[in-house]
Design an enzyme around this catalytic site. Structure first.
Site, short mmCIF file in Angstrom:
data_model
loop_
_atom_site.label_atom_id
_atom_site.label_comp_id
_atom_site.label_asym_id
_atom_site.label_seq_id
_atom_site.Cartn_x
_atom_site.Cartn_y
_atom_site.Cartn_z
N LYS A 1 38.84 -12.86 65.03
CA LYS A 1 40.17 -12.77 65.67
C LYS A 1 41.29 -13.19 64.74
O LYS A 1 42.31 -12.51 64.62
CB LYS A 1 40.20 -13.65 66.93
CG LYS A 1 39.34 -13.19 68.07
CD LYS A 1 39.55 -14.06 69.30
CE LYS A 1 39.06 -15.48 69.14
NZ LYS A 1 37.59 -15.57 69.01
N THR A 2 41.12 -14.34 64.11
CA THR A 2 42.21 -14.89 63.30
C THR A 2 42.51 -14.00 62.10
O THR A 2 43.67 -13.70 61.80
CB THR A 2 41.88 -16.32 62.85
OG1 THR A 2 41.68 -17.14 64.01
CG2 THR A 2 43.00 -16.91 62.02
N GLU B 1 46.61 -13.75 69.08
CA GLU B 1 45.16 -13.97 69.15
C GLU B 1 44.77 -14.27 70.59
O GLU B 1 45.41 -15.08 71.26
CB GLU B 1 44.78 -15.13 68.23
CG GLU B 1 43.30 -15.33 68.08
CD GLU B 1 42.96 -16.24 66.90
OE1 GLU B 1 41.96 -16.96 67.02
OE2 GLU B 1 43.68 -16.22 65.89
#
Length: 457
Positions: free
Chosen positions: A120-121, A164
């Site tokens: 995700k990051t 996110e």
């Protein structure tokens, strides 16, 4: 409560220095709100907050609220916190950080929310970077520091926000994005979800809350299961299989295990890409970012350039230094799938030997995925395991770091970071990589190693 942002102007953040709180406060102050906050310890984040003229109080006291009309608190702030108690006594509305994030995101017509058990990051950082490079001026809320902006969020002036979307305790169900991304769906956070089926159900619900398009990993069976029954949205697939709308082909690693590949859309080759970050898993992250940027009309050549110049986010295979021929790096990997991806990349980067220092993160994850962790830790040349970081748990699972060590041939256990530092510095040789891994504070061990090497030299 969703219209509360239309009714208030003065908002107080308890724990404003938190990585998830600061970007929201920054966005809100740029949208004309009066922000104040409190925290218990100084940090780089607080220093950044103060540059916007936001008053920050050290320690949490009732008088810190002043004339606040709304209080936002992070999940770590308990009900008996003095400022929360004061808010209830004064009948000031309180909302948790994830709820506020959802409210903020809904105010952007082009909202992009990136979900997935892994990646995700990095992907949120990639999309943000591509849009910034293309002059789109997005706002962003990222789970790690983006080196190009020096922080984990930004307040843009366009109608676009990149966010996110974390699945833990169903936090991402506060979000209603225009475009959502599902990178992958894996067994994690089983202390909350209990089983994979429940995780898939949550990702399904997240997808149904999307208004325009879902960008999804077409190679991941669980991600595909999460989209079953959804036929009112545009589904955009990416992956390595040619059946996907966007797929990578002619994959070949370059120096430093940075992948080179061609991107094909609907059967038509678009461009050749060399990533600025290592690891085959990042091909998927890059394809997802490419698909999102292409959906929003960013030129292909601009996307290609950004994918090449992007060097990653804080704690994602972050190189901390080179000392006497020894490289020290740190990575956030704390799930077997992430460990496998990161360690596989490390083993193909041309180092003589790889020393993996792993800090298990939570008793529940360690106990439930013990054999998977052990398998992942057979990849590097050497493994050192520290104490399990409890985070929010007590050890009702009766699991210990030694239980993991016993399952990994040649692995050793060292209880403290100073002990680990002594051990690895005695053993590592020029040409080696020392890599700390974990979702907790194992980066402190990496920093100790760097400091010792600096003192030594």
């Amino acid at each position: 409560m969703d219209d509360i942002l239309s009714r208030v102007k003065k908002i107080h953040f308890i724990g404003i220095g938190g990585s998830g709180m600061c970007p929201i406060a920054e966005i809100l102050i740029h949208r004309g709100y009066q922000i104040s906050g409190s925290d218990n310890s100084e940090s780089d984040t607080l220093a950044r907050v103060r540059t916007y003229g936001i008053p920050v109080y050290m320690g949490q006291k009732a008088e810190n609220l002043h004339d606040a009309e709304l209080v936002v608190y992070s999940a770590a702030i308990k009900e008996d916190n003095p400022e929360r108690v004061a808010a209830r006594e004064r009948k000031i509305p309180e909302i948790e950080r994830s709820v506020m994030l959802g409210m903020v995101v809904r105010r952007y017509p082009d909202s992009i929310c990136v979900s997935g058990t892994h990646g995700k990051t990095t992907t949120t950082g990639l999309i943000t970077t591509i849009l910034m490079d293309a002059g789109r001026d997005p706002s962003a809320v990222i789970g790690g520091k983006l080196p190009s902006i020096g922080t984990n969020g930004r307040a843009g002036h366009s109608g676009t926000i990149v966010c996110e979307a974390c699945e833990y305790v169903d936090t991402f169900l506060q979000l209603y994005p225009a475009v959502s991304v599902i990178l992958n769906v894996d067994a994690d956070h089983l202390d909350y979800f209990k089983n994979l089926s429940n995780i898939i159900k949550s990702f399904h619900q997240f997808a149904t809350q999307t208004s325009r398009a879902v960008v999804v990993n077409g190679d991941d069976l669980n991600s595909q299961k999460a989209l079953q029954g959804i036929d009112n949205l545009k589904i955009i697939t990416f992956g390595l299989d040619p059946k996907n709308r966007y797929h990578a082909t002619n994959i070949a690693p370059t120096k430093g295990a940075k992948e080179n590949f061609d991107i094909v859309k609907d059967g038509t080759p678009l461009c050749n890409v060399t990533l600025g970050i290592p690891g085959r898993h990042n091909i998927y992250n890059a394809l997802a970012a490419f698909a999102v940027a292409d959906y929003f009309g960013v030129p292909v050549e601009s996307i290609k350039k950004s994918l090449h110049t992007f060097t990653g986010v804080h704690r994602r295979f972050e190189i901390l230094g080179h000392f006497d021929g020894i490289t020290v790096a740190d990575d956030f990997a704390h799930h077997p799938t992430e460990l496998t991806a990161t360690l596989s990349a490390a083993m193909h980067m041309g180092f003589h030997e790889v020393w993996a220092i792993f800090q298990p993160h939570t008793f529940s994850r360690t106990a439930m995925l013990l054999d998977d962790f052990a398998k992942a830790l057979t990849i590097p040349d050497h493994v050192i395991v520290s104490e399990i970081l409890p985070v929010r748990e007590t050890n009702t699972y009766h699991i210990y770091a030694e239980d993991l060590v016993k399952k990994v041939p040649g692995a050793v256990y060292r209880k403290t970071f100073p002990e680990i530092t002594d051990y690895v510095m005695e053993k590592a040789k020029p040409g080696d990589l020392i890599l700390t891994l974990g979702g907790g504070d194992v980066y402190k061990c990496a920093n100790q190693i760097v400091k010792r090497y600096q003192e030594k030299s």
